[in-house]
Design an enzyme around this catalytic site. Structure first.
Site, PDB file in Angstrom:
ATOM      1  N   HIS A   1       0.845  -1.192   0.000  1.00 41.16           N
ATOM      2  CA  HIS A   1       0.000   0.000   0.000  1.00 41.16           C
ATOM      3  C   HIS A   1       0.885   1.247   0.000  1.00 41.16           C
ATOM      4  O   HIS A   1       2.121   1.142  -0.085  1.00 41.16           O
ATOM      5  CB  HIS A   1      -0.990  -0.024   1.168  1.00 41.16           C
ATOM      6  CG  HIS A   1      -0.367  -0.147   2.529  1.00 41.16           C
ATOM      7  ND1 HIS A   1       0.402   0.848   3.094  1.00 41.16           N
ATOM      8  CD2 HIS A   1      -0.386  -1.170   3.442  1.00 41.16           C
ATOM      9  CE1 HIS A   1       0.822   0.464   4.292  1.00 41.16           C
ATOM     10  NE2 HIS A   1       0.369  -0.765   4.526  1.00 41.16           N
TER      11      HIS A   1
ATOM     12  N   HIS B   1       4.075   1.372   2.190  1.00 38.03           N
ATOM     13  CA  HIS B   1       5.257   0.671   1.667  1.00 38.03           C
ATOM     14  C   HIS B   1       5.884   1.468   0.521  1.00 38.03           C
ATOM     15  O   HIS B   1       7.108   1.554   0.401  1.00 38.03           O
ATOM     16  CB  HIS B   1       4.881  -0.718   1.164  1.00 38.03           C
ATOM     17  CG  HIS B   1       4.237  -1.589   2.203  1.00 38.03           C
ATOM     18  ND1 HIS B   1       2.937  -2.010   2.127  1.00 38.03           N
ATOM     19  CD2 HIS B   1       4.718  -2.068   3.375  1.00 38.03           C
ATOM     20  CE1 HIS B   1       2.648  -2.736   3.200  1.00 38.03           C
ATOM     21  NE2 HIS B   1       3.716  -2.786   3.982  1.00 38.03           N
TER      22      HIS B   1
ATOM     23  N   CYS C   1       2.182 -10.669  19.613  1.00 39.86           N
ATOM     24  CA  CYS C   1       1.336 -10.132  18.531  1.00 39.86           C
ATOM     25  C   CYS C   1       1.833 -10.715  17.215  1.00 39.86           C
ATOM     26  O   CYS C   1       2.987 -10.495  16.838  1.00 39.86           O
ATOM     27  CB  CYS C   1       1.404  -8.608  18.474  1.00 39.86           C
ATOM     28  SG  CYS C   1       0.573  -7.949  17.008  1.00 39.86           S
TER      29      CYS C   1
ATOM     30  N   CYS D   1       2.787  -8.044  14.507  1.00 42.80           N
ATOM     31  CA  CYS D   1       4.143  -7.475  14.666  1.00 42.80           C
ATOM     32  C   CYS D   1       5.196  -8.571  14.653  1.00 42.80           C
ATOM     33  O   CYS D   1       6.378  -8.265  14.529  1.00 42.80           O
ATOM     34  CB  CYS D   1       4.319  -6.760  16.004  1.00 42.80           C
ATOM     35  SG  CYS D   1       3.216  -5.434  16.366  1.00 42.80           S
TER      36      CYS D   1
ATOM     37  N   CYS E   1      -2.455  -5.286  21.411  1.00 40.59           N
ATOM     38  CA  CYS E   1      -1.279  -4.703  20.754  1.00 40.59           C
ATOM     39  C   CYS E   1      -1.495  -3.203  20.537  1.00 40.59           C
ATOM     40  O   CYS E   1      -2.502  -2.802  19.971  1.00 40.59           O
ATOM     41  CB  CYS E   1      -1.044  -5.390  19.414  1.00 40.59           C
ATOM     42  SG  CYS E   1       0.150  -4.511  18.407  1.00 40.59           S
TER      43      CYS E   1
ATOM     44  N   HIS F   1      -1.500  -2.603  16.527  1.00 40.74           N
ATOM     45  CA  HIS F   1      -2.548  -3.201  15.690  1.00 40.74           C
ATOM     46  C   HIS F   1      -3.918  -3.266  16.352  1.00 40.74           C
ATOM     47  O   HIS F   1      -4.893  -3.653  15.719  1.00 40.74           O
ATOM     48  CB  HIS F   1      -2.121  -4.608  15.232  1.00 40.74           C
ATOM     49  CG  HIS F   1      -0.913  -4.587  14.367  1.00 40.74           C
ATOM     50  ND1 HIS F   1       0.358  -4.818  14.846  1.00 40.74           N
ATOM     51  CD2 HIS F   1      -0.763  -4.303  13.053  1.00 40.74           C
ATOM     52  CE1 HIS F   1       1.233  -4.706  13.862  1.00 40.74           C
ATOM     53  NE2 HIS F   1       0.581  -4.391  12.771  1.00 40.74           N
TER      54      HIS F   1
ATOM     55  N   LYS G   1      -2.052   5.257  12.089  1.00 43.29           N
ATOM     56  CA  LYS G   1      -1.098   4.719  11.122  1.00 43.29           C
ATOM     57  C   LYS G   1      -1.834   3.933  10.034  1.00 43.29           C
ATOM     58  O   LYS G   1      -2.677   3.078  10.346  1.00 43.29           O
ATOM     59  CB  LYS G   1      -0.125   3.771  11.838  1.00 43.29           C
ATOM     60  CG  LYS G   1       0.881   3.159  10.901  1.00 43.29           C
ATOM     61  CD  LYS G   1       1.652   2.019  11.542  1.00 43.29           C
ATOM     62  CE  LYS G   1       2.552   1.366  10.512  1.00 43.29           C
ATOM     63  NZ  LYS G   1       2.974   0.022  10.869  1.00 43.29           N
TER      64      LYS G   1
ATOM     65  N   LYS H   1      -2.656  -2.441   6.990  1.00 43.38           N
ATOM     66  CA  LYS H   1      -3.639  -3.449   6.634  1.00 43.38           C
ATOM     67  C   LYS H   1      -4.461  -3.876   7.853  1.00 43.38           C
ATOM     68  O   LYS H   1      -5.671  -4.065   7.764  1.00 43.38           O
ATOM     69  CB  LYS H   1      -2.929  -4.657   6.048  1.00 43.38           C
ATOM     70  CG  LYS H   1      -3.866  -5.521   5.267  1.00 43.38           C
ATOM     71  CD  LYS H   1      -3.347  -6.924   5.101  1.00 43.38           C
ATOM     72  CE  LYS H   1      -4.525  -7.845   4.862  1.00 43.38           C
ATOM     73  NZ  LYS H   1      -4.230  -9.206   5.248  1.00 43.38           N
TER      74      LYS H   1
HETATM   75  O1  ME8 Z   1       7.858  -4.644   9.405  1.00 49.09           O
HETATM   76  N1  ME8 Z   1       3.520   4.935   7.107  1.00 49.09           N
HETATM   77  O2  ME8 Z   1       7.294  -5.388   7.291  1.00 49.09           O
HETATM   78  P1  ME8 Z   1       5.977  -4.535   6.972  1.00 49.09           P
HETATM   79  C1  ME8 Z   1       4.818   4.891   6.773  1.00 49.09           C
HETATM   80  N2  ME8 Z   1       8.919  -7.400   7.484  1.00 49.09           N
HETATM   81  N3  ME8 Z   1       5.473   3.766   6.443  1.00 49.09           N
HETATM   82  C2  ME8 Z   1       4.786   2.638   6.439  1.00 49.09           C
HETATM   83  C3  ME8 Z   1       3.420   2.591   6.780  1.00 49.09           C
HETATM   84  C4  ME8 Z   1       2.790   3.816   7.121  1.00 49.09           C
HETATM   85  N4  ME8 Z   1       1.508   3.891   7.436  1.00 49.09           N
HETATM   86  N5  ME8 Z   1       3.002   1.320   6.698  1.00 49.09           N
HETATM   87  C5  ME8 Z   1       4.078   0.582   6.321  1.00 49.09           C
HETATM   88  C6  ME8 Z   1       8.004  -5.396   8.436  1.00 49.09           C
HETATM   89  N6  ME8 Z   1       5.158   1.369   6.159  1.00 49.09           N
HETATM   90  C7  ME8 Z   1       9.156  -6.378   8.437  1.00 49.09           C
HETATM   91  C8  ME8 Z   1      10.435  -5.625   8.141  1.00 49.09           C
HETATM   92  S1  ME8 Z   1      13.091  -5.554   7.759  1.00 49.09           S
HETATM   93  C9  ME8 Z   1      14.389  -6.497   8.179  1.00 49.09           C
HETATM   94  C10 ME8 Z   1      11.684  -6.477   8.181  1.00 49.09           C
HETATM   95  C11 ME8 Z   1       6.492   0.942   5.731  1.00 49.09           C
HETATM   96  O3  ME8 Z   1       5.399  -5.131   5.733  1.00 49.09           O
HETATM   97  C12 ME8 Z   1       7.575   1.393   6.689  1.00 49.09           C
HETATM   98  O4  ME8 Z   1       8.804   1.346   6.020  1.00 49.09           O
HETATM   99  O5  ME8 Z   1       5.108  -4.449   8.174  1.00 49.09           O
HETATM  100  C13 ME8 Z   1       7.541   0.306   7.724  1.00 49.09           C
HETATM  101  O6  ME8 Z   1       8.711   0.276   8.511  1.00 49.09           O
HETATM  102  C14 ME8 Z   1       7.400  -0.911   6.844  1.00 49.09           C
HETATM  103  O7  ME8 Z   1       6.533  -0.469   5.773  1.00 49.09           O
HETATM  104  C15 ME8 Z   1       6.818  -2.121   7.557  1.00 49.09           C
HETATM  105  O8  ME8 Z   1       6.537  -3.102   6.596  1.00 49.09           O
END
Ligand code: ME8
Length: 509
Positions: free
Chosen positions: A28, A31, A136, A139, A157, A160, A310, A313
């Protein structure tokens, strides 16, 4: 940084990473936010002549993926294969020029994780124990007392807003506590984390709660989808340890340590603030256990929010990348808007009104109109040709704004850099109004200077909208963008040959 570039670009390596995202659904705007920023940073330093290696990818193990695949009635492998493809598709549309898309289910990565964990075991950093706590799955994280919220007498959490699961099991722990002082020192003395207040946040958490040893194994009876613990086949490795190590796999660790060292020295890691703890306390300690230094920079940005929450999903409030591309008809406009609103410090509320006004104000009325105005003028008054004759006084104004923009780019402040590039365009529009080149019999100097200003602003936009800017430069007779700072000099181009008057941005429907 600018000096390093001047000294010899063949020496400059840079490693840029994004988090690897959970592919439990399509990406989304949140990301896209991190990924676009990382791409702009990569493209900026490539433009300066750095050898940039840009890594992104997907984090494919753990309970979250296992459960999502179960829910959809497909095997986890099939599911992640399909979803990794979906992520790649989105990044292609958004022009994300990664060097490698890493997947944690790749054999190479699995081998790296097993190698690193065996090394930690051999060195005595891992020991068996029992874990009890609230977990969680969204997370993939245990919450200690005081970290969760209580609703209906049950722990929830804080991120979430869903019920935590109580888990009690045998596990293995990683001796993070041994590295407490080292991590504190890095956070306190280094300038790794940007903005700094995020490192202060981690510091005060460590100072008040200590740095607890981390449970890094999950019994296969509960989580089967993961990398097997090399010294006890009843367990898989905790998904966060697996995930963090992707940044090393991405460089060829441990086989090609020369390459790892070359790039790691100048590593720039981007993350959202939700995963700050993992990328500081845990990551710095893990690297130290493997005799590696911390990253050079950890850039932490705040959230995109919807009604103050925030975007994510789990909260069901995501803004889709497709909707945004559809609205502006050009994926590069999405890149521009995201880069323009980007903010490390503060959360940014998603707002179509703000996005529309950026599109109309900055791109359509400022950039687009100036390009059209200048090209039409060149064609009408100079038969399309303007030769070098710089108006020194106005060039100074542009030069100053350009330097500010470059400095901000070099310190990763993309939205600030854009603002100064936009100021160049504003100034240039006002300059045309003042000089009225259509009234004089010798308009060459004014028009050449205007075209130079447009070229400089365009170069500054190039990392954000490479195709659109490439087209604009093309229309004023410049076929390709070079590498290095020299091209940012006013007066660099001998002659302009304007072929057409393009309309790069169309009015919103
Ligand atoms: O945490 N605002 O993956 P994830 C800003 N797999 N950035 C956002 C956001 C928002 N509302 N939502 C998501 C994970 N992001 C792990 C990471 S790394 C070794 C492992 C972005 O799919 C932001 O970069 O939950 C956040 O840190 C990341 O997506 C989390 O992605």
């Amino acid at each position: 940084m600018t000096n390093t570039v001047r000294q010899g670009i063949e020496e400059c390596y840079m490693y840029v990473t994004t988090p690897i995202y959970y592919p439990n659904d399509k990406p989304h705007l949140g990301h896209a936010y991190t990924t676009i920023l990382a791409d702009v940073i990569s493209r900026w330093f490539s433009l300066l002549g750095y050898n940039v290696y840009f890594l992104t990818g997907t984090d494919e193990h753990g309970l979250k993926l296992q459960r999502e695949a179960d829910k959809r009635g497909v095997s986890t492998k099939e599911f992640v294969d399909q979803m990794a493809g979906v992520f790649k598709e989105y990044w292609k549309v958004l022009g994300i020029g990664y060097s490698r898309f890493i997947r944690t289910t790749e054999q190479e990565h699995e081998e790296v994780v097993k190698y690193a964990v065996s090394r930690l075991w051999d060195r005595g950093y891992i020991y068996p124990g029992k874990y009890k706590g609230w977990y969680c799955t969204a997370c993939e994280k245990f919450y200690g007392e005081g970290e969760y919220i209580i609703e209906n007498n049950t722990p929830v959490c804080p991120t979430h807003r869903r019920y935590l699961e109580y888990i009690e099991e045998d596990t293995y722990f990683l001796r993070l506590s041994l590295f407490k002082d080292q991590v504190i020192k890095l956070l306190r003395e280094g300038s790794i984390v940007y903005p700094k207040h995020f490192s202060d946040e981690v510091l005060s958490k460590i100072e008040s709660e200590g740095l607890q040893d981390l449970s890094i194994a999950r019994p296969k009876s509960r989580v089967s989808w993961g990398i097997e613990l090399p010294f006890d086949s009843r367990y898989v490795i905790y998904v966060w340890i697996d995930a963090l190590l992707n940044y090393l796999t991405g460089l060829g660790y441990p086989k090609d340590m020369n390459r790892v060292e070359r790039y790691w020295k100048n590593s720039v890691q981007l993350i959202g603030k939700d995963i700050l703890w993992f990328h500081t306390a845990i990551w710095f300690a893990l690297l130290a256990m493997l005799d590696l230094p911390p990253p050079n920079k950890l850039l932490v940005h705040s959230y995109l929010t919807v009604k103050g929450q925030k975007m994510g999903k789990s909260l069901g409030n995501v803004v889709s990348i497709d909707d945004m591309i559809k609205r502006y008809g050009n994926p590069e406009v999405v890149r521009f808007i995201i880069a323009r609103i980007a903010n490390y410090d503060k959360d940014v509320e998603v707002s179509w009104d703000v996005y529309d006004s950026i599109y109309t104000g900055d791109l359509l009325n400022n950039y687009g109109n100036l390009v059209r105005r200048a090209t039409t003028l060149t064609i009408k008054t100079l038969n399309g040709r303007a030769t070098r004759d710089l108006d020194g006084e106005f060039a100074n104004t542009i030069d100053e704004l350009k330097e500010r923009s470059i400095n901000l780019y070099n310190s990763f402040e993309i939205s600030g850099a854009i603002k100064h590039a936009l100021d160049i365009l504003h100034e240039t529009n006002a300059y045309i109004n003042r000089r009225e080149p259509w009234r004089t019999s010798r308009p060459n100097q004014t028009i050449y200077t205007v075209l130079e200003a447009i070229r400089i602003a365009s170069l500054l936009f190039y990392p954000i909208m490479p195709v659109t800017v490439g087209g604009i430069l093309n229309s004023i007779g410049l076929d390709r963008v070079g590498q290095g700072l020299e091209q940012f000099r006013l007066g660099y181009v001998d002659e302009y040959s304007v072929r057409e008057s393009p309309i790069p941005f169309k009015k919103l429907q």
